[in-house]
Motif scaffolding. Structure first.
Motif, PDB file in Angstrom:
ATOM      1  N   PHE A 171      -2.214  -4.737  -3.547  1.00  0.00           N
ATOM      2  CA  PHE A 171      -2.375  -3.307  -3.793  1.00  0.00           C
ATOM      3  C   PHE A 171      -1.879  -2.905  -5.185  1.00  0.00           C
ATOM      4  O   PHE A 171      -1.418  -1.783  -5.392  1.00  0.00           O
ATOM      5  CB  PHE A 171      -1.664  -2.497  -2.700  1.00  0.00           C
ATOM      6  N   ASP A 172      -1.983  -3.819  -6.153  1.00  0.00           N
ATOM      7  CA  ASP A 172      -1.616  -3.531  -7.540  1.00  0.00           C
ATOM      8  C   ASP A 172      -0.170  -3.076  -7.662  1.00  0.00           C
ATOM      9  O   ASP A 172       0.168  -2.182  -8.451  1.00  0.00           O
ATOM     10  CB  ASP A 172      -2.553  -2.477  -8.150  1.00  0.00           C
TER      11      ASP A 172
ATOM     12  N   LYS B 297      -5.625   0.606  -7.872  1.00  0.00           N
ATOM     13  CA  LYS B 297      -5.735   1.103  -6.507  1.00  0.00           C
ATOM     14  C   LYS B 297      -4.754   2.263  -6.316  1.00  0.00           C
ATOM     15  O   LYS B 297      -3.700   2.305  -6.943  1.00  0.00           O
ATOM     16  CB  LYS B 297      -5.437  -0.013  -5.512  1.00  0.00           C
TER      17      LYS B 297
ATOM     18  N   GLU C  97       0.829  -1.203   0.000  1.00  0.00           N
ATOM     19  CA  GLU C  97       0.000   0.000   0.000  1.00  0.00           C
ATOM     20  C   GLU C  97       0.866   1.257   0.000  1.00  0.00           C
ATOM     21  O   GLU C  97       0.532   2.257  -0.640  1.00  0.00           O
ATOM     22  CB  GLU C  97      -0.943  -0.003   1.208  1.00  0.00           C
TER      23      GLU C  97
END
Length: 697
Positions: free
Chosen positions: A150-151, A306, A99
């Motif tokens: 989170f991509d 995201k 993230e």
């Protein structure tokens, strides 16, 4: 590989020029490739590293940008995470990293490092999980899944047998293929097969005479063919040496530390070979397709990605949880811990690591931390004004006497990576300046600390290593404590035999000079921004310690098989003559007594094991654990197998579970078994040398 994604990638590929394709497969900045703006293809943005997203550098030089927007959450190192033996914490830590990487606008985070800890002297061991392939793989998989939720692509490193920093660019590893597949590759395979890792970083070193980033055996035969890996392969920075070999293997992106980006092997030199017909353009196309598919998997091209965030309260809470469970209680013979807050009047902390911050060090793992709590701050902030908490330095390092990275003449320090391809990739460190000034300074600090120790009710020594020893590009010469700490600890124990000893570091240290004189010993790691709070909580009993050693703590490095049987670090060539006998596999098989064994870690409570059953048809075992002590706590039950096979290690870890139990509570533990146990003995216990239950498999 998703056929729909491949179709889309091929369509984009058909609209690209050769120059645009070449731009996508090599660095155009220190941490970026080129994009193709006219087709809506962005650059691929990467960042170190395993302990948090690294600060920003200028695109073409190792100079920090210097803004305030790249302070981040500082995570516990992978060794600390491994000491938790907690898969869920590994996943949550991965989520924090993913993230934050996405929040900082990164596409690929260069983590986790999962190389096996072959020797305790490897300077980069703090970035790695364990000496054991099973434990490493079990913790790497959830970590990767957390990052990629989170991509952001996790980039698994360093593939493979990258087990030393000395001559890391050129050292040639000689190893039997059986050993390679049994010890050094399983965690990588598990990360690919179960973790679904989207990127893999090739290693600096050679394997059987071939550089790993140009290795047809590693990248084509093992990774692509045997493991069916369809993700991207990225070189370590400066690990590519030959255009033809790099182009013809499954390497997709070449990165380096220099700013002559068009001169990289897979830049203009490759373009010239394609134009001359020496190398087919289809070779480039395959690499570009894999990069485009990676971008699609990360939603870089469809607008559904995201956004991420960093420096959140949730992130800080998660890293505190991991730091708490990483602390390992090694000795508590007289139950001096936990400290009883109501009995504390004055406390003296001695040792630089009580007040030292570690985030901005260690090489590419360095972090620009939003903050970092030292043990001194952690304890002082908890005990408040009613308890006097003082600090005595006790020792000093040679950095004060000119042993630093400054270029001289008042210039700013240069980043070590500017010259990291010189001298075989080793960071040449000066011998410690043992001059009279340094010795006198240490003598005075030692004398002051010993005198002060006589005046306090509670004395805690906090020493160990720091990132001038645990450091990329540098291997230690031995396991001895630096800066005359052995002398200091011995003198302190003479006047304060009740002194609590705390060690902080990323690798084990020799303790023989004083280990029998202390009854209380705690091991901490580079435990992230909340490490000092976590240590304070454990010392005060607010947290019950539950960490277990993810590696053997040897008495000296000569008790490690890499040194006793094999070679380390070798001279341009290193032979892994110890074979399968790595870490506890050697010590347990040949009865070499460690200082503290693999899996060891005490608690403030006690646990009882019973009722072992093996259910062969269901491929699982069951047993019960009961908390027989006076406080709630967590126990990590470990499952080992003895194969009763000639020329094979005595035992190997094949399972573990961490269980929380209230006082008097009993639970059934169920473990699935991935290994064939027919004709083997099954062992269950609290460490490799604390076996409580056994049965025939």
């Amino acid at each position: 590989m998703d056929t729909e994604m491949v179709k889309k990638a091929k369509k984009l590929l058909g609209e690209m020029t050769l120059d645009e394709k070449i731009g996508m497969i090599h660095g155009a900045q220190l941490f970026e490739t080129e994009g193709v703006p006219r087709l809506g293809i962005p650059p691929l943005k990467m960042s170190d590293g395993p302990m948090g997203v690294r600060h920003e550098f200028e695109g073409d030089q190792w100079k920090t940008v210097g803004y305030s927007d790249d302070y981040v959450t500082y995570l516990p190192c992978n060794s600390a995470l491994a000491a938790t033996w907690n898969r869920n914490l590994s996943w949550e830590t991965g989520c924090v990293l993913g993230e934050e990487a996405r929040g900082r606008g990164k596409d690929v985070i260069l983590a986790p490092g999962i190389n096996i800890k072959r020797s305790p002297l490897c300077g980069r061991n703090f970035e790695y999980f364990s000496e054991d392939p099973y434990l490493t793989g079990e913790l790497a998989v959830p970590f990767i899944r957390g990052v990629q939720s989170f991509d952001v692509a996790a980039c698994l490193k360093h593939f493979a047998v990258n087990n030393q920093e000395t001559e890391r660019l050129w050292v040639d590893v000689e190893i039997e293929e059986q050993v390679l597949r049994a010890i050094y590759l399983p965690a990588f395979h598990k990360a690919v097969a179960k973790g679904g890792v989207l990127a893999v970083m090739g290693a600096y070193n050679k394997l059987w005479g071939e550089h790993c980033c140009e290795s047809r055996f590693l990248l084509d035969k093992i990774l692509r063919e045997e493991w069916d890996y369809d993700g991207a392969v990225i070189s370590d920075w400066g690990a590519v040496h030959d255009t033809d070999r790099a182009a013809r293997c499954s390497l997709d992106v070449e990165m380096s530390v220099t700013s002559d980006f068009n001169a990289y092997c897979m830049a203009d030199p490759l373009k010239e070979k394609v134009l001359s017909g020496e190398i087919s353009e289809s070779v480039v196309d395959e690499k570009v397709i894999r990069i485009l598919v990676l971008m699609m998997r990360l939603h870089m091209l469809d607008g559904r990605r995201k956004s991420g965030s960093y420096n959140t309260e949730v992130h800080r809470r998660k890293v505190l949880e991991a730091a708490r469970e990483s602390v390992v209680l090694l000795k508590n013979e007289k139950d001096r811990l936990p400290l009883q807050r109501e009995n504390l009047k004055n406390v003296l902390l001695i040792g630089e690591n009580a007040d030292r911050l570690h985030a901005d060090g260690g090489g590419s793992a360095e972090i620009k931390a939003l903050y970092e709590i030292s043990p001194l701050m952690g304890l002082k902030s908890r005990l408040g004004g009613n308890v006097r908490v003082d600090y005595a330095r006790g020792y000093c390092s040679s950095e004060e006497f000119g042993e630093n990275d400054r270029e001289g003449n008042g210039q700013e320090p240069h980043n070590w990576q500017e010259t990291s391809l010189e001298d075989g990739g080793s960071r040449l460190t000066k011998k410690e300046a043992e001059g009279s000034l340094l010795k006198e300074k240490r003598r005075k600090l030692r004398q002051e600390a010993v005198e002060l120790a006589k005046c306090f009710d509670t004395v805690i020594y906090i020493g160990g290593l720091d990132h001038s020893h645990d450091c990329e590009g540098n291997d230690r010469e031995n396991m001895k404590l630096p800066n005359e700490q052995d002398d200091l600890i011995q003198e302190l124990l003479e006047v304060r035999p009740d002194m609590i000893v705390v060690m902080i570091g990323g690798s084990p240290v020799e303790m023989g000079a004083w280990i029998d004189k202390t009854d209380t010993l705690v091991w901490g790691w580079y435990a992230g921004m909340e490490g000092g709070n976590a240590m304070a909580e454990v010392l005060l009993g607010e947290t019950v310690p539950s960490g277990k050693l993810p590696e053997t703590f040897y008495k000296t490095h000569l008790d490690c098989s890499a040194h006793a049987l094999g070679e380390f670090p070798g001279d341009k060539k290193v032979s892994y003559k110890e074979g399968l006998y790595v870490g506890y596999r050697y010590n347990d098989t040949y009865s070499v007594e460690p200082q503290f064994c693999f899996g060891h870690g005490l608690s403030y409570t006690t646990f009882e094991y019973s009722a072992l059953q093996i259910k062969k048809e269901e491929k699982r075992i069951c047993f019960r654990i009961k908390n027989t002590g006076k406080t709630a706590g967590k126990e990590t039950a470990q499952l080992y197998i003895r194969r009763k096979k000639k020329d094979w290690p005595l035992q190997e870890l094949i399972g573990f579970e961490k269980v929380f139990l209230e006082t008097g509570e009993e639970k059934e533990v169920v473990m699935n078994i991935e290994t064939d146990t027919a004709g083997c003995e099954i062992l269950v216990g609290g460490s490799s040398r604390d076996i409580r239950l056994r049965c025939e498999g």
